[in-house]
Scaffold this motif. Sequence first.
Motif, PDB file in Angstrom:
ATOM      1  N   LEU A 165       0.834  -1.201   0.000  1.00 18.25           N
ATOM      2  CA  LEU A 165       0.000   0.000   0.000  1.00 18.25           C
ATOM      3  C   LEU A 165       0.866   1.247   0.000  1.00 18.25           C
ATOM      4  CD1 LEU A 165      -2.658   1.526   0.218  1.00 18.25           C
ATOM      5  CD2 LEU A 165      -2.632   1.086   2.688  1.00 18.25           C
ATOM      6  N   ALA A 166       1.905   1.256   0.829  1.00 17.98           N
ATOM      7  CA  ALA A 166       2.783   2.429   0.901  1.00 17.98           C
ATOM      8  C   ALA A 166       3.496   2.683  -0.419  1.00 17.98           C
ATOM      9  CB  ALA A 166       3.798   2.254   2.032  1.00 17.98           C
ATOM     10  N   ARG A 167       3.828   1.619  -1.156  1.00 13.41           N
ATOM     11  CA  ARG A 167       4.462   1.814  -2.467  1.00 13.41           C
ATOM     12  C   ARG A 167       3.523   2.562  -3.404  1.00 13.41           C
ATOM     13  NH1 ARG A 167       6.448  -3.588  -2.017  1.00 13.41           N
ATOM     14  NH2 ARG A 167       4.744  -4.313  -3.370  1.00 13.41           N
ATOM     15  N   ARG A 168       2.273   2.164  -3.417  1.00 13.00           N
ATOM     16  CA  ARG A 168       1.306   2.830  -4.285  1.00 13.00           C
ATOM     17  C   ARG A 168       1.078   4.263  -3.820  1.00 13.00           C
ATOM     18  NH1 ARG A 168      -0.858   0.106  -7.953  1.00 13.00           N
ATOM     19  NH2 ARG A 168      -2.422   1.718  -8.234  1.00 13.00           N
ATOM     20  N   GLN A 169       1.022   4.466  -2.516  1.00 16.60           N
ATOM     21  CA  GLN A 169       0.824   5.816  -2.001  1.00 16.60           C
ATOM     22  C   GLN A 169       2.002   6.724  -2.376  1.00 16.60           C
ATOM     23  OE1 GLN A 169       0.195   4.540   2.105  1.00 16.60           O
ATOM     24  NE2 GLN A 169      -1.904   5.321   2.021  1.00 16.60           N
ATOM     25  N   GLN A 170       3.213   6.166  -2.352  1.00 19.51           N
ATOM     26  CA  GLN A 170       4.373   6.977  -2.726  1.00 19.51           C
ATOM     27  C   GLN A 170       4.318   7.352  -4.203  1.00 19.51           C
ATOM     28  OE1 GLN A 170       6.892   8.006  -0.333  1.00 19.51           O
ATOM     29  NE2 GLN A 170       6.931   9.485  -2.028  1.00 19.51           N
ATOM     30  N   ASP A 171       3.848   6.445  -5.051  1.00 21.49           N
ATOM     31  CA  ASP A 171       3.662   6.783  -6.464  1.00 21.49           C
ATOM     32  C   ASP A 171       2.724   7.980  -6.601  1.00 21.49           C
ATOM     33  OD1 ASP A 171       5.318   4.783  -7.435  1.00 21.49           O
ATOM     34  OD2 ASP A 171       3.681   3.383  -7.871  1.00 21.49           O
ATOM     35  N   GLU A 172       1.622   7.953  -5.863  1.00 20.49           N
ATOM     36  CA  GLU A 172       0.670   9.061  -5.942  1.00 20.49           C
ATOM     37  C   GLU A 172       1.302  10.369  -5.486  1.00 20.49           C
ATOM     38  OE1 GLU A 172      -3.804  10.329  -4.449  1.00 20.49           O
ATOM     39  OE2 GLU A 172      -2.652   8.916  -3.245  1.00 20.49           O
ATOM     40  N   LEU A 173       2.014  10.337  -4.382  1.00 19.35           N
ATOM     41  CA  LEU A 173       2.672  11.541  -3.885  1.00 19.35           C
ATOM     42  C   LEU A 173       3.674  12.076  -4.910  1.00 19.35           C
ATOM     43  CD1 LEU A 173       3.286  10.327  -0.223  1.00 19.35           C
ATOM     44  CD2 LEU A 173       1.704  12.146  -0.910  1.00 19.35           C
ATOM     45  N   ASP A 174       4.462  11.177  -5.488  1.00 16.78           N
ATOM     46  CA  ASP A 174       5.494  11.594  -6.447  1.00 16.78           C
ATOM     47  C   ASP A 174       4.876  12.185  -7.714  1.00 16.78           C
ATOM     48  OD1 ASP A 174       7.402  10.689  -4.668  1.00 16.78           O
ATOM     49  OD2 ASP A 174       7.765   8.800  -5.742  1.00 16.78           O
ATOM     50  N   VAL A 175       3.840  11.528  -8.241  1.00 19.69           N
ATOM     51  CA  VAL A 175       3.224  11.993  -9.484  1.00 19.69           C
ATOM     52  C   VAL A 175       2.546  13.341  -9.280  1.00 19.69           C
ATOM     53  CG1 VAL A 175       1.358  11.540 -11.129  1.00 19.69           C
ATOM     54  CG2 VAL A 175       2.965   9.730 -10.541  1.00 19.69           C
ATOM     55  N   THR A 176       1.787  13.492  -8.208  1.00 19.32           N
ATOM     56  CA  THR A 176       1.069  14.753  -8.001  1.00 19.32           C
ATOM     57  C   THR A 176       2.032  15.893  -7.702  1.00 19.32           C
ATOM     58  OG1 THR A 176       0.646  14.077  -5.702  1.00 19.32           O
ATOM     59  CG2 THR A 176      -1.110  13.705  -7.316  1.00 19.32           C
ATOM     60  N   ARG A 177       3.103  15.612  -6.972  1.00 17.71           N
ATOM     61  CA  ARG A 177       4.106  16.655  -6.727  1.00 17.71           C
ATOM     62  C   ARG A 177       4.740  17.102  -8.041  1.00 17.71           C
ATOM     63  NH1 ARG A 177       6.988  14.250  -2.976  1.00 17.71           N
ATOM     64  NH2 ARG A 177       8.403  13.248  -4.459  1.00 17.71           N
ATOM     65  N   TRP A 178       5.043  16.132  -8.914  1.00 24.81           N
ATOM     66  CA  TRP A 178       5.654  16.453 -10.203  1.00 24.81           C
ATOM     67  C   TRP A 178       4.685  17.253 -11.071  1.00 24.81           C
ATOM     68  CZ3 TRP A 178       4.485  15.258 -15.299  1.00 24.81           C
ATOM     69  CH2 TRP A 178       5.488  15.542 -16.226  1.00 24.81           C
ATOM     70  N   LEU A 179       3.421  16.828 -11.119  1.00 25.87           N
ATOM     71  CA  LEU A 179       2.437  17.548 -11.918  1.00 25.87           C
ATOM     72  C   LEU A 179       2.285  18.991 -11.445  1.00 25.87           C
ATOM     73  CD1 LEU A 179      -0.360  14.839 -12.332  1.00 25.87           C
ATOM     74  CD2 LEU A 179       0.983  15.859 -14.186  1.00 25.87           C
TER      75      LEU A 179
END
Length: 322
Positions: A70-84
């Motif tokens: 779950l934390a891996r997927r959550q980190q993907d979300e954090l990384d993508v939204t920060r980049w966007l």
Amino acid sequence: MTTFLTPQQLADRTSAAVGAAVAAGRELGLTVTDPTVLHDVFSVVVHLAPSPVVARIPTVLPHPEDLVALARRQQDELDVTRWLAGQGVPVIAPSPLVPQKPVQRDGFSMTFWPFVQEDRDRKPDYVANAESVADLHAAMRAYPGPLEFLSAADPQFIAESLARLDRHRALIGTAELDRARREWQILEPLVRSRAAFEARFPGVGLQPVHGDSPPANIFSGVDGDLYADFELVTLGPVEWDLAALGSEHESAYNRGARRNGTRPLDEEALGFVNALGMLRVVATLTLVPQLPELMEYLRPAVDQWQTMPFAGGLRIDETFDG
């Protein structure tokens, strides 16, 4: 026999999630005196007032004990939204007031976001939203981070759920389960293997996509619309983000694609993602015991699925076993 959580057990779960978020927020230096639950469906979303921070705590999960995945997927979300956000895309990005990583406490894994005031007088225009998703896709194409192929489809969850639904006959009929298993035989190779997908759909192309019906996940803020809820962000065909929305939304997306110079939706790929999306709906029936109210939303979708082409019109001899 299917055992459903009682109203008291559901309330206790929400209370535990809020307690974990409050404690975690305070440990991170936030002032939290008046926590307010904003949403409580698949996740508990709580405003850690008076701090301008919202915690999102997933609670209805196929494997609630697997906090690492779950934390891996959550980190993907954090990384993508920060980049966007860094690219100037209107998006709800992670809160800058705490470290931008998942926090685990008391058996929960949570992320933290800014509190954004909602414009409650605005009704969502899902058709207009579908057109704007083409712009989101154009922006996401350049995302440099790694993402898994069609992880949003969660093929392991589908496979496990179709195997377990024999024990939940109050949730699905014999004929429905038989159809789902036969469709999965056709679709599974294409979602398990990027090579198989690319061989079957040459020219469709893969890119980062939102993963969870972005036309329905555009937040109406008082200062404008914001793309939100990238919990299922994944590498896939753009069609995945329009799955099961219908021709009006597909046409709107194509208008947006023509406007920004990207490709329109591919009809065969749409058939595939529509069928795959419906199998995810069938698989989600196994989560109903964790959230009984889900049944009133899932049952109409399962009924609609019965009217759709079998396996999106694909045949076994059209798949490629990679």
